[in-house]
Design an enzyme around this catalytic site. Structure first.
Site, mmCIF file in Angstrom:
data_model
loop_
_atom_site.group_PDB
_atom_site.id
_atom_site.type_symbol
_atom_site.label_atom_id
_atom_site.label_comp_id
_atom_site.label_asym_id
_atom_site.label_seq_id
_atom_site.Cartn_x
_atom_site.Cartn_y
_atom_site.Cartn_z
ATOM 1 N N LYS A 105 0.848 -0.976 -0.137
ATOM 2 C CA LYS A 105 0.007 0.102 0.072
ATOM 3 C C LYS A 105 0.747 1.297 0.016
ATOM 4 O O LYS A 105 0.374 2.123 -0.573
ATOM 5 C CB LYS A 105 -1.090 0.064 1.056
ATOM 6 C CG LYS A 105 -0.586 0.155 2.544
ATOM 7 C CD LYS A 105 -1.805 -0.095 3.455
ATOM 8 C CE LYS A 105 -1.193 -0.686 4.823
ATOM 9 N NZ LYS A 105 -0.123 0.415 5.598
ATOM 10 N N ARG B 222 -7.061 2.388 11.287
ATOM 11 C CA ARG B 222 -7.002 0.703 11.246
ATOM 12 C C ARG B 222 -7.943 0.227 12.424
ATOM 13 O O ARG B 222 -7.697 -0.873 12.494
ATOM 14 C CB ARG B 222 -5.534 0.681 11.991
ATOM 15 C CG ARG B 222 -4.515 0.619 10.703
ATOM 16 C CD ARG B 222 -3.037 0.663 11.588
ATOM 17 N NE ARG B 222 -2.013 -0.207 11.150
ATOM 18 C CZ ARG B 222 -1.090 0.355 10.195
ATOM 19 N NH1 ARG B 222 -1.257 1.604 9.684
ATOM 20 N NH2 ARG B 222 -0.169 -0.694 9.901
ATOM 21 N N ARG C 229 11.600 -7.915 2.850
ATOM 22 C CA ARG C 229 11.809 -6.614 2.729
ATOM 23 C C ARG C 229 12.658 -6.470 4.266
ATOM 24 O O ARG C 229 13.351 -5.461 4.150
ATOM 25 C CB ARG C 229 10.327 -5.912 3.274
ATOM 26 C CG ARG C 229 10.532 -4.464 3.625
ATOM 27 C CD ARG C 229 9.305 -3.610 3.428
ATOM 28 N NE ARG C 229 8.435 -3.701 4.605
ATOM 29 C CZ ARG C 229 7.261 -3.246 4.885
ATOM 30 N NH1 ARG C 229 6.554 -2.825 3.964
ATOM 31 N NH2 ARG C 229 6.647 -3.299 6.194
ATOM 32 N N ARG D 72 13.943 -2.933 8.258
ATOM 33 C CA ARG D 72 12.837 -2.405 9.289
ATOM 34 C C ARG D 72 12.840 -3.379 10.687
ATOM 35 O O ARG D 72 12.664 -4.481 10.593
ATOM 36 C CB ARG D 72 11.420 -2.241 8.558
ATOM 37 C CG ARG D 72 11.199 -1.014 7.960
ATOM 38 C CD ARG D 72 9.792 -1.067 7.343
ATOM 39 N NE ARG D 72 8.614 -1.269 8.326
ATOM 40 C CZ ARG D 72 7.585 -1.068 7.821
ATOM 41 N NH1 ARG D 72 7.147 -0.080 6.943
ATOM 42 N NH2 ARG D 72 6.667 -0.954 8.686
ATOM 43 N N ARG E 84 1.551 -8.514 13.498
ATOM 44 C CA ARG E 84 0.749 -7.302 12.737
ATOM 45 C C ARG E 84 -0.377 -7.781 11.729
ATOM 46 O O ARG E 84 -1.503 -7.090 11.689
ATOM 47 C CB ARG E 84 1.852 -6.762 11.909
ATOM 48 C CG ARG E 84 2.683 -5.677 13.064
ATOM 49 C CD ARG E 84 4.000 -5.226 12.194
ATOM 50 N NE ARG E 84 3.851 -4.507 10.993
ATOM 51 C CZ ARG E 84 4.435 -4.203 9.859
ATOM 52 N NH1 ARG E 84 5.648 -5.195 9.737
ATOM 53 N NH2 ARG E 84 4.111 -3.387 9.091
#
Ligand code: AMP
Length: 210
Positions: A14, A89, A128, A134, A145
């Site tokens: 996104k 969210r 990623r 990250r 998550r």
């Protein structure tokens, strides 16, 4: 083009698609995740507070997040529209956003959901983690998550579906393919979208029927 939300599970792309949509539609993208990350990087008070939650894959508490969004939405560059990425969210955040927008007689026009299944998302996010480093991209945090997305954010999607403003796009495929689907769903003809086509939504069955 007016007020759009892009929503999807972690790893659905996104952020990447938000950048492209914002460029094509000429609206400002507001990513709560990016704002938090930049505060963490600059070690602001907000960043220090948010980091504990982010590293654990938890939501930053509403009192912090809602205020941050309210402040951002009061800036002049979003008067004519925006693309929200990563907020709301939770259904409580939906209510809060409704309230903030209603104060200026505004509301969300379109909600675009990117979809992908969990296994695909986990493998993308682990990739990623290696590339971008990250701190919230390790497997246990990723699973947490995703769990929160199913547990809390899907109810947000359902709310917008009830309002008839939800459009779903398959997020599996390469970035350009997904961008193409997104632009089709938003009915963006070339680089010059018209407000009408976005507001009316696509003809046929591409508007979500939940
Ligand atoms: P994202 O880049 O959108 O995946 O966001 C990264 C992290 O920032 C999330 O895992 C949360 O810890 C925090 N965050 C971003 N948006 C929100 C939100 N709307 N509510 C609570 N926490 C958020």
């Amino acid at each position: 083009m007016k007020r759009t939300l892009i929503i999807g599970p972690p790893g659905s792309g996104k952020g990447t698609q938000a950048g492209r949509i914002s460029e094509r539609l000429g609206v400002v993208a507001i990513s709560t995740g990016d704002i938090f990350r930049s505060n963490v990087k600059n070690e602001t008070t907000l960043g220090v507070e948010a980091k504990k939650y982010m590293d654990a894959g938890d939501f930053v508490p509403d009192n912090v997040t809602n205020k941050m969004v309210r402040d951002r939405l009061s800036e002049t560059d979003v008067e004519d529209g925006f693309l929200l990425d990563g907020y709301p969210r939770t259904t409580a955040q939906v209510d809060y956003l409704d309230q903030v927008l209603a104060e200026n007689d505004e509301k969300l026009d379109v909600v675009l959901q990117l979809t992908a299944d969990d296994e695909e998302l986990i493998s993308r996010l682990l990739g990623r983690a290696t590339e971008a480093g990250r701190s919230d991209d390790n497997e246990a945090v990723i699973r947490h998550r995703l769990h929160l997305y199913h547990q809390q954010t899907e109810a947000v999607v359902a709310k917008y579906a009830e309002r008839g403003i939800l459009t779903q796009v398959d997020g599996i495929g390469n970035i350009d393919q997904v961008t193409h689907r997104v632009m089709e769903a938003l009915k963006v003809p070339g680089a010059t979208p018209t407000l009408q086509t976005v507001l009316e939504g696509p003809p046929g069955n591409s508007r979500a029927q939940l």
